[in-house]
Design a protein around this motif. Structure first.
Motif, PDB file in Angstrom:
ATOM      1  N   PRO A 194      -7.998 -38.739  52.286  1.00 17.28           N
ATOM      2  CA  PRO A 194      -7.839 -37.400  52.872  1.00 17.28           C
ATOM      3  C   PRO A 194      -8.241 -37.384  54.346  1.00 17.28           C
ATOM      4  N   ILE A 195      -7.492 -36.621  55.145  1.00 15.36           N
ATOM      5  CA  ILE A 195      -7.745 -36.494  56.588  1.00 15.36           C
ATOM      6  C   ILE A 195      -7.906 -35.019  56.930  1.00 15.36           C
ATOM      7  N   VAL A 196      -8.935 -34.721  57.714  1.00 16.16           N
ATOM      8  CA  VAL A 196      -9.126 -33.370  58.253  1.00 16.16           C
ATOM      9  C   VAL A 196      -9.169 -33.494  59.772  1.00 16.16           C
ATOM     10  N   PHE A 197      -8.230 -32.880  60.457  1.00 17.03           N
ATOM     11  CA  PHE A 197      -8.122 -33.070  61.906  1.00 17.03           C
ATOM     12  C   PHE A 197      -8.473 -31.799  62.678  1.00 17.03           C
ATOM     13  N   ALA A 198      -8.850 -32.005  63.933  1.00  9.34           N
ATOM     14  CA  ALA A 198      -8.943 -30.921  64.913  1.00  9.34           C
ATOM     15  C   ALA A 198      -8.009 -31.283  66.052  1.00  9.34           C
ATOM     16  N   THR A 199      -7.122 -30.370  66.403  1.00  9.16           N
ATOM     17  CA  THR A 199      -6.165 -30.636  67.466  1.00  9.16           C
ATOM     18  C   THR A 199      -5.971 -29.385  68.302  1.00  9.16           C
ATOM     19  N   GLY A 200      -5.592 -29.588  69.544  1.00 13.48           N
ATOM     20  CA  GLY A 200      -5.281 -28.455  70.403  1.00 13.48           C
ATOM     21  C   GLY A 200      -3.805 -28.127  70.422  1.00 13.48           C
ATOM     22  N   SER A 201      -3.008 -28.894  69.689  1.00 12.86           N
ATOM     23  CA  SER A 201      -1.555 -28.717  69.677  1.00 12.86           C
ATOM     24  C   SER A 201      -1.105 -28.030  68.402  1.00 12.86           C
ATOM     25  N   ASP A 202       0.178 -27.702  68.360  1.00 16.62           N
ATOM     26  CA  ASP A 202       0.804 -27.206  67.141  1.00 16.62           C
ATOM     27  C   ASP A 202       1.060 -28.425  66.252  1.00 16.62           C
ATOM     28  N   PRO A 203       0.392 -28.539  65.096  1.00 11.47           N
ATOM     29  CA  PRO A 203       0.519 -29.757  64.287  1.00 11.47           C
ATOM     30  C   PRO A 203       1.898 -29.963  63.678  1.00 11.47           C
ATOM     31  N   VAL A 204       2.689 -28.902  63.562  1.00 12.21           N
ATOM     32  CA  VAL A 204       4.071 -29.078  63.093  1.00 12.21           C
ATOM     33  C   VAL A 204       4.903 -29.693  64.214  1.00 12.21           C
ATOM     34  N   ARG A 205       4.699 -29.198  65.406  1.00 11.32           N
ATOM     35  CA  ARG A 205       5.452 -29.672  66.571  1.00 11.32           C
ATOM     36  C   ARG A 205       5.180 -31.148  66.861  1.00 11.32           C
ATOM     37  N   THR A 206       3.944 -31.588  66.636  1.00 10.77           N
ATOM     38  CA  THR A 206       3.597 -32.983  66.935  1.00 10.77           C
ATOM     39  C   THR A 206       3.833 -33.916  65.750  1.00 10.77           C
ATOM     40  N   GLY A 207       4.255 -33.374  64.613  1.00 15.76           N
ATOM     41  CA  GLY A 207       4.589 -34.210  63.470  1.00 15.76           C
ATOM     42  C   GLY A 207       3.436 -34.541  62.547  1.00 15.76           C
ATOM     43  N   LEU A 208       2.310 -33.854  62.703  1.00 18.41           N
ATOM     44  CA  LEU A 208       1.177 -34.107  61.803  1.00 18.41           C
ATOM     45  C   LEU A 208       1.456 -33.565  60.405  1.00 18.41           C
ATOM     46  N   VAL A 209       2.027 -32.366  60.333  1.00 17.70           N
ATOM     47  CA  VAL A 209       2.341 -31.745  59.049  1.00 17.70           C
ATOM     48  C   VAL A 209       3.716 -31.089  59.151  1.00 17.70           C
ATOM     49  N   ASN A 210       4.278 -30.759  57.984  1.00 11.63           N
ATOM     50  CA  ASN A 210       5.576 -30.072  57.956  1.00 11.63           C
ATOM     51  C   ASN A 210       5.441 -28.574  57.772  1.00 11.63           C
ATOM     52  N   ASN A 211       4.289 -28.149  57.258  1.00 14.22           N
ATOM     53  CA  ASN A 211       4.109 -26.742  56.929  1.00 14.22           C
ATOM     54  C   ASN A 211       2.657 -26.346  57.157  1.00 14.22           C
ATOM     55  N   LEU A 212       2.423 -25.224  57.834  1.00 14.72           N
ATOM     56  CA  LEU A 212       1.056 -24.800  58.131  1.00 14.72           C
ATOM     57  C   LEU A 212       0.334 -24.266  56.895  1.00 14.72           C
ATOM     58  N   ASN A 245      -1.872 -35.958  52.392  1.00 17.16           N
ATOM     59  CA  ASN A 245      -3.310 -36.227  52.438  1.00 17.16           C
ATOM     60  C   ASN A 245      -3.973 -35.641  53.678  1.00 17.16           C
ATOM     61  N   ILE A 246      -3.367 -34.581  54.275  1.00 19.57           N
ATOM     62  CA  ILE A 246      -3.856 -34.143  55.575  1.00 19.57           C
ATOM     63  C   ILE A 246      -3.897 -32.619  55.715  1.00 19.57           C
ATOM     64  N   THR A 247      -4.923 -32.137  56.397  1.00 23.34           N
ATOM     65  CA  THR A 247      -5.040 -30.723  56.755  1.00 23.34           C
ATOM     66  C   THR A 247      -5.949 -30.641  57.979  1.00 23.34           C
ATOM     67  N   GLY A 248      -6.205 -29.433  58.454  1.00 19.53           N
ATOM     68  CA  GLY A 248      -7.090 -29.346  59.609  1.00 19.53           C
ATOM     69  C   GLY A 248      -7.065 -28.034  60.337  1.00 19.53           C
ATOM     70  N   GLU A 259     -16.100 -21.621  65.593  1.00 20.36           N
ATOM     71  CA  GLU A 259     -15.655 -21.403  64.225  1.00 20.36           C
ATOM     72  C   GLU A 259     -14.738 -22.521  63.752  1.00 20.36           C
ATOM     73  N   SER A 260     -13.902 -23.038  64.660  1.00 18.33           N
ATOM     74  CA  SER A 260     -12.957 -24.092  64.283  1.00 18.33           C
ATOM     75  C   SER A 260     -13.678 -25.351  63.819  1.00 18.33           C
ATOM     76  N   ILE A 275      -3.501 -25.020  57.185  1.00 17.88           N
ATOM     77  CA  ILE A 275      -3.938 -25.301  58.549  1.00 17.88           C
ATOM     78  C   ILE A 275      -4.489 -24.012  59.153  1.00 17.88           C
ATOM     79  N   GLN A 276      -5.694 -24.086  59.689  1.00 22.51           N
ATOM     80  CA  GLN A 276      -6.309 -22.917  60.319  1.00 22.51           C
ATOM     81  C   GLN A 276      -6.032 -22.962  61.820  1.00 22.51           C
ATOM     82  N   ARG A 277      -5.691 -21.799  62.387  1.00 19.32           N
ATOM     83  CA  ARG A 277      -5.386 -21.729  63.820  1.00 19.32           C
ATOM     84  C   ARG A 277      -6.281 -20.704  64.501  1.00 19.32           C
TER      85      ARG A 277
END
Length: 328
Positions: A113-131, A137-140, A270-271, A293-295
């Motif tokens: 399992p992966i939990v990420f913090a990113t400043g980008s839109d994770p769908v746009r960068t290809g991390l996930v397909n759906n928020l 195995n990934i969320t964040g 909070e993030s 995915i929390q934004r």
């Protein structure tokens, strides 16, 4: 406790010997933490992650271990560090330092399992397909820093409405985020009838060269785009902007607090607490793909009026009135 002492204490806790860490791992579930930055830069964020873990029933060294990996701003090291954590078979990987770290972790394992913090839109960068249901195995958490570049350009234009030479500093090594950032900024500039000059920097020397070019072109203003490498070298950027009297807008409050002119960013507290809480929920058996995915929704404008005075700038009253924080 003074901030300097606090950071020393937190960073010191990262320096446990590998043998000691691995001895802990045999008895405790282990979180692998992967960052593109350094222990000193990430110390306040690590404290927030620990707070999130504590609030969900986990305390580092008591019922959970954390195994740290730092790329120190060298993005090409991330793949090796991620693979090392995967070989260690940690229970969950938490990533800091943007989508470069998260993408390296994703490429390194399809099962842990992966939990990420990113400043980008994770769908746009290809991390996930759906928020809402990322699956796999990934969320964040996304602070959407890279998605607000156009807003920062707008604030810079409001500050210097007659500027004719606005520069933008980008790290071309931040793939794919840099391309999205430039597209957004260029679209915003066209819409406002602005001309912008793009400067690239991915090393310390590149930053010095970029500022030399800024002076040569007599730039009126500078936008520093969202990037972990730039955050790591915030002191250098702030000092150079002051030395060459270039009004600059940044993507994190820490820049303004260090003497930068202005920042517009999400409040990270909070993030990063949520990052720890999500890791804890996964340790308790929840699946990352089921956690949405929390934004970030809370963005703050910070203006350093002391720096403005040093630059000979008068902040427009309408802009000053909208500031969430004014640093005197």
């Amino acid at each position: 406790m003074r901030r300097r002492d606090f950071i020393k204490a937190v960073v010191g806790s990262f320096a446990a010997s590998p043998l000691a860490v691995r001895a802990q791992q045999r008895a405790l579930p282990t979180i692998g933490l992967l960052s593109s930055r350094s222990p000193a830069v990430d110390a306040p964020l690590i404290a927030l992650i620990r707070q999130g873990l504590n609030e969900t029933g986990f305390v580092e060294g008591q019922n959970v271990a954390i195994d740290y990996r730092w790329a120190e701003g060298q993005y090409d090291r991330l793949a090796v560090l991620a693979a090392d954590l995967a070989r260690q078979q940690v229970a969950v990987i938490v990533t800091l330092g943007g989508d470069t770290s998260a993408l390296a972790a994703k490429a390194g394992t399809a099962t842990i399992p992966i939990v990420f913090a990113t400043g980008s839109d994770p769908v746009r960068t290809g991390l996930v397909n759906n928020l809402h249901r990322p699956g796999g195995n990934i969320t964040g958490v996304s602070t959407l820093l890279a998605e607000t570049e156009a807003k920062r350009l707008e604030l810079l234009h409001e500050l210097r409405p007659h500027a004719t030479k606005t520069a933008v500093l980008v790290n071309p090594g931040a793939i794919p985020r840099a391309e999205f950032q430039l597209n957004d900024i260029q679209a915003a500039a066209r819409g406002a009838g602005q001309d912008i000059n793009i400067l690239n920097a991915s090393t310390i020397r590149d930053i010095d060269v970029a500022f030399a070019k800024l002076v040569q072109m007599r730039a009126d203003a500078l936008l520093v785009t969202t990037d972990s490498f730039f955050f790591t070298h915030a002191p250098q950027l702030v000092v150079l902007a002051a030395r060459h009297a270039i009004p600059t807008v940044y993507f994190r409050r820490e820049f303004a607090a260090a003497g930068g002119l202005m920042s517009y960013a999400a409040n990270p507290d909070e993030s990063y607490r949520l990052l720890g809480a999500y890791a804890a929920r996964i340790l308790k058996g929840e699946k990352p793909g089921d956690l949405p995915i929390q934004r970030s929704t809370n963005f703050e404008l910070v203006i350093n009026v002391s720096t403005a005075r040093a630059l000979g700038l008068e902040i427009p009253p309408t802009l000053l009135a909208r500031a969430d924080e004014v640093i005197e």
